[in-house]
Design a protein around this motif. Structure first.
Motif, mmCIF file in Angstrom:
data_model
loop_
_atom_site.group_PDB
_atom_site.id
_atom_site.type_symbol
_atom_site.label_atom_id
_atom_site.label_comp_id
_atom_site.label_asym_id
_atom_site.label_seq_id
_atom_site.Cartn_x
_atom_site.Cartn_y
_atom_site.Cartn_z
ATOM 1 N N ARG A 181 0.860 -1.185 0.000
ATOM 2 C CA ARG A 181 0.000 0.000 0.000
ATOM 3 C C ARG A 181 0.897 1.236 0.000
ATOM 4 N NH1 ARG A 181 -3.207 -1.700 3.648
ATOM 5 N NH2 ARG A 181 -4.917 -2.193 2.267
ATOM 6 N N LEU A 182 0.537 2.221 -0.821
ATOM 7 C CA LEU A 182 1.253 3.491 -0.882
ATOM 8 C C LEU A 182 0.290 4.591 -0.472
ATOM 9 C CD1 LEU A 182 3.712 5.244 -1.743
ATOM 10 C CD2 LEU A 182 2.682 5.332 -4.018
ATOM 11 N N ASP A 183 0.629 5.330 0.578
ATOM 12 C CA ASP A 183 -0.211 6.418 1.065
ATOM 13 C C ASP A 183 0.436 7.737 0.653
ATOM 14 O OD1 ASP A 183 -1.875 8.158 2.355
ATOM 15 O OD2 ASP A 183 -1.711 7.186 4.315
ATOM 16 N N LEU A 184 -0.252 8.519 -0.169
ATOM 17 C CA LEU A 184 0.287 9.774 -0.689
ATOM 18 C C LEU A 184 -0.242 10.998 0.049
ATOM 19 C CD1 LEU A 184 0.156 8.912 -4.492
ATOM 20 C CD2 LEU A 184 2.136 8.869 -2.978
ATOM 21 N N HIS A 185 -0.859 10.812 1.205
ATOM 22 C CA HIS A 185 -1.317 11.950 2.005
ATOM 23 C C HIS A 185 -0.131 12.834 2.379
ATOM 24 C CE1 HIS A 185 -5.037 9.602 2.886
ATOM 25 N NE2 HIS A 185 -5.558 10.820 2.855
ATOM 26 N N GLY A 186 -0.297 14.142 2.269
ATOM 27 C CA GLY A 186 0.722 15.081 2.718
ATOM 28 C C GLY A 186 1.806 15.388 1.698
ATOM 29 N N TYR A 187 1.807 14.759 0.533
ATOM 30 C CA TYR A 187 2.812 15.034 -0.483
ATOM 31 C C TYR A 187 2.336 16.152 -1.406
ATOM 32 C CZ TYR A 187 5.354 10.699 0.508
ATOM 33 O OH TYR A 187 6.078 9.706 1.094
ATOM 34 N N ILE A 188 3.287 16.901 -1.963
ATOM 35 C CA ILE A 188 2.937 17.782 -3.072
ATOM 36 C C ILE A 188 2.946 16.910 -4.329
ATOM 37 C CG2 ILE A 188 3.803 19.871 -1.955
ATOM 38 C CD1 ILE A 188 6.288 19.660 -3.749
ATOM 39 N N VAL A 189 2.373 17.404 -5.404
ATOM 40 C CA VAL A 189 2.149 16.567 -6.589
ATOM 41 C C VAL A 189 3.446 15.973 -7.134
ATOM 42 C CG1 VAL A 189 1.260 16.544 -8.943
ATOM 43 C CG2 VAL A 189 0.050 17.808 -7.186
ATOM 44 N N GLN A 190 4.500 16.766 -7.260
ATOM 45 C CA GLN A 190 5.749 16.257 -7.824
ATOM 46 C C GLN A 190 6.342 15.154 -6.953
ATOM 47 O OE1 GLN A 190 7.057 16.864 -10.810
ATOM 48 N NE2 GLN A 190 8.654 15.370 -10.370
ATOM 49 N N GLU A 191 6.360 15.369 -5.652
ATOM 50 C CA GLU A 191 6.887 14.342 -4.746
ATOM 51 C C GLU A 191 6.011 13.089 -4.784
ATOM 52 O OE1 GLU A 191 6.903 16.292 -0.987
ATOM 53 O OE2 GLU A 191 8.803 17.323 -1.360
ATOM 54 N N ALA A 192 4.698 13.288 -4.870
ATOM 55 C CA ALA A 192 3.778 12.155 -4.938
ATOM 56 C C ALA A 192 4.035 11.333 -6.188
ATOM 57 C CB ALA A 192 2.334 12.637 -4.907
ATOM 58 N N PHE A 193 4.270 12.006 -7.317
ATOM 59 C CA PHE A 193 4.555 11.279 -8.551
ATOM 60 C C PHE A 193 5.843 10.475 -8.414
ATOM 61 C CE2 PHE A 193 6.968 11.083 -12.499
ATOM 62 C CZ PHE A 193 6.169 10.184 -13.178
ATOM 63 N N GLU A 194 6.878 11.085 -7.859
ATOM 64 C CA GLU A 194 8.154 10.376 -7.706
ATOM 65 C C GLU A 194 7.991 9.149 -6.809
ATOM 66 O OE1 GLU A 194 10.711 13.483 -6.316
ATOM 67 O OE2 GLU A 194 10.758 14.464 -8.281
ATOM 68 N N GLU A 195 7.239 9.299 -5.711
ATOM 69 C CA GLU A 195 6.977 8.162 -4.826
ATOM 70 C C GLU A 195 6.178 7.078 -5.546
ATOM 71 O OE1 GLU A 195 7.809 7.206 -1.631
ATOM 72 O OE2 GLU A 195 9.288 8.809 -1.856
ATOM 73 N N PHE A 196 5.157 7.499 -6.295
ATOM 74 C CA PHE A 196 4.333 6.549 -7.041
ATOM 75 C C PHE A 196 5.177 5.797 -8.064
ATOM 76 C CE2 PHE A 196 1.870 5.800 -10.945
ATOM 77 C CZ PHE A 196 0.996 4.843 -10.467
ATOM 78 N N HIS A 197 6.022 6.508 -8.782
ATOM 79 C CA HIS A 197 6.851 5.877 -9.806
ATOM 80 C C HIS A 197 7.799 4.855 -9.175
ATOM 81 C CE1 HIS A 197 9.672 5.562 -13.196
ATOM 82 N NE2 HIS A 197 8.584 5.772 -13.915
ATOM 83 N N ARG A 198 8.456 5.225 -8.073
ATOM 84 C CA ARG A 198 9.340 4.280 -7.378
ATOM 85 C C ARG A 198 8.554 3.070 -6.883
ATOM 86 N NH1 ARG A 198 12.188 8.934 -5.659
ATOM 87 N NH2 ARG A 198 10.860 9.224 -3.833
ATOM 88 N N PHE A 199 7.365 3.318 -6.358
ATOM 89 C CA PHE A 199 6.513 2.246 -5.846
ATOM 90 C C PHE A 199 6.142 1.260 -6.963
ATOM 91 C CE2 PHE A 199 2.156 0.727 -4.910
ATOM 92 C CZ PHE A 199 2.417 0.019 -3.740
ATOM 93 N N TRP A 246 4.718 -8.171 -7.049
ATOM 94 C CA TRP A 246 3.441 -7.998 -6.377
ATOM 95 C C TRP A 246 2.318 -8.056 -7.389
ATOM 96 C CZ3 TRP A 246 5.623 -3.230 -3.454
ATOM 97 C CH2 TRP A 246 6.414 -3.669 -2.391
ATOM 98 N N ARG A 247 1.195 -8.619 -6.987
ATOM 99 C CA ARG A 247 0.053 -8.810 -7.885
ATOM 100 C C ARG A 247 -1.012 -7.730 -7.712
ATOM 101 N NH1 ARG A 247 -1.487 -10.447 -12.583
ATOM 102 N NH2 ARG A 247 -3.248 -11.827 -12.612
ATOM 103 N N CYS A 248 -1.283 -7.332 -6.481
ATOM 104 C CA CYS A 248 -2.317 -6.338 -6.206
ATOM 105 C C CYS A 248 -1.756 -5.301 -5.235
ATOM 106 C CB CYS A 248 -3.556 -7.008 -5.609
ATOM 107 S SG CYS A 248 -4.910 -5.870 -5.286
ATOM 108 N N VAL A 249 -1.815 -4.041 -5.621
ATOM 109 C CA VAL A 249 -1.326 -2.959 -4.765
ATOM 110 C C VAL A 249 -2.417 -1.906 -4.624
ATOM 111 C CG1 VAL A 249 1.103 -3.313 -5.336
ATOM 112 C CG2 VAL A 249 -0.260 -1.729 -6.699
ATOM 113 N N GLU A 250 -2.303 -1.104 -3.571
ATOM 114 C CA GLU A 250 -3.285 -0.055 -3.328
ATOM 115 C C GLU A 250 -2.559 1.282 -3.225
ATOM 116 O OE1 GLU A 250 -7.230 -0.117 -0.821
ATOM 117 O OE2 GLU A 250 -5.480 0.080 0.492
ATOM 118 N N VAL A 251 -3.126 2.292 -3.882
ATOM 119 C CA VAL A 251 -2.575 3.642 -3.838
ATOM 120 C C VAL A 251 -3.633 4.533 -3.205
ATOM 121 C CG1 VAL A 251 -1.666 5.567 -5.178
ATOM 122 C CG2 VAL A 251 -1.203 3.221 -5.910
ATOM 123 N N VAL A 252 -3.295 5.146 -2.069
ATOM 124 C CA VAL A 252 -4.214 6.009 -1.345
ATOM 125 C C VAL A 252 -3.836 7.454 -1.621
ATOM 126 C CG1 VAL A 252 -5.104 6.643 0.932
ATOM 127 C CG2 VAL A 252 -4.458 4.267 0.452
#
Length: 189
Positions: free
Chosen positions: A105-123, A132-138
Motif C-alpha cells: 500500500r502506498l499512502d500519498l497523504h501530505g505530499y505535493i504533486v511532484q513528490e507524490a509522482f516520484e513516490e508513485f513511480h518508485r513504488f 506484487w500482484r495487487c497494490v493499493e494507492v491512497v
C-alpha cells in the motif's frame, strides 16, 4: 510561400538521415525533393557521379508503409472500474469486490504533486521487481470541489507509457471512498 531548394550537400545529408526511417502513415507513396548543387563542376554527389556546375534535379524518396508486425504494440491502461481485455471473470470479480489480497500500500497523504509522482513511480517499479500482484494507492479525497490535485493526477500517471503496460485492472478500494485505488498488476514474465 516559396519552397527552399536544397543543395546537393544538404540533399545528401538528408538522404543519410532518413535512409532507415519508415513513416507511421503515408498519404503519398512518393515524395520528391528538389536538388540544386551548390558547388563547382568538380564536386561530386554521394553516389560518385559528377554534380555538374548548373545541373538541377530531383531526388526521389520512396516512402514505405510499415506492416502491422513492425508497429509497436501499446497496451493502454484500463480506466477505473472498467474491465480490461485479458482479465478473466474470476479475477475481475475478486478485484472489484475487494476480495483480492493487497501486497503493498502506498499512502500519498501530505505530499505535493511532484513528490507524490516520484513516490508513485518508485513504488510501481518496486512492485514490478517484487512481483506484487495487487497494490493499493491512497490519495485521499482532497479538499477542493473536484477533489485533491494528486487524486486528479493519478489517472494520468496510470496512462504513462512506462506504467500502463504493468496494469491489468483498476478499481476503487471501496465504492464509498473514491480516494484510494487498487491496481491489479500483470504477472512478471
Amino acid at each position: 510561400m516559396a519552397r527552399r531548394v536544397l543543395g546537393e550537400d544538404e540533399a545528401a545529408l538528408w538522404r543519410a538521415f532518413v535512409h532507415d526511417v519508415a513513416p507511421l502513415r503515408t498519404g503519398r507513396n512518393v515524395a520528391s525533393v528538389p536538388v540544386t548543387p551548390s558547388f563547382g563542376k568538380e564536386a561530386s554527389s554521394p553516389a560518385g557521379r559528377p554534380a555538374g556546375g548548373r545541373a538541377t534535379g530531383m531526388v526521389t524518396v520512396r516512402l514505405v508503409e510499415m506492416s502491422p508486425v513492425q508497429q509497436p504494440r501499446v497496451r493502454p491502461a484500463p480506466h477505473v472500474g472498467v474491465r480490461a481485455p485479458g482479465l478473466d471473470d474470476t479475477q475481475w470479480r475478486r478485484l472489484s469486490r475487494g476480495q483480492m489480497r493487497v501486497d503493498a500500500r502506498l499512502d500519498l497523504h501530505g505530499y505535493i504533486v511532484q513528490e507524490a509522482f516520484e513516490e508513485f513511480h518508485r513504488f510501481m517499479q518496486r512492485s514490478r521487481v517484487m512481483g506484487w500482484r495487487c497494490v493499493e494507492v491512497v490519495t485521499g479525497l482532497g479538499s477542493g470541489a473536484r477533489g485533491g490535485s494528486i487524486r486528479r493526477e493519478l489517472p494520468h500517471w496510470l496512462h504513462r507509457a512506462d506504467i500502463a503496460p504493468m496494469i491489468l485492472g483498476v478499481v476503487h478500494s471501496h465504492q464509498g471512498n473514491q480516494g484510494a485505488l487498487r491496481l491489479l498488476l500483470r504477472k512478471k514474465r
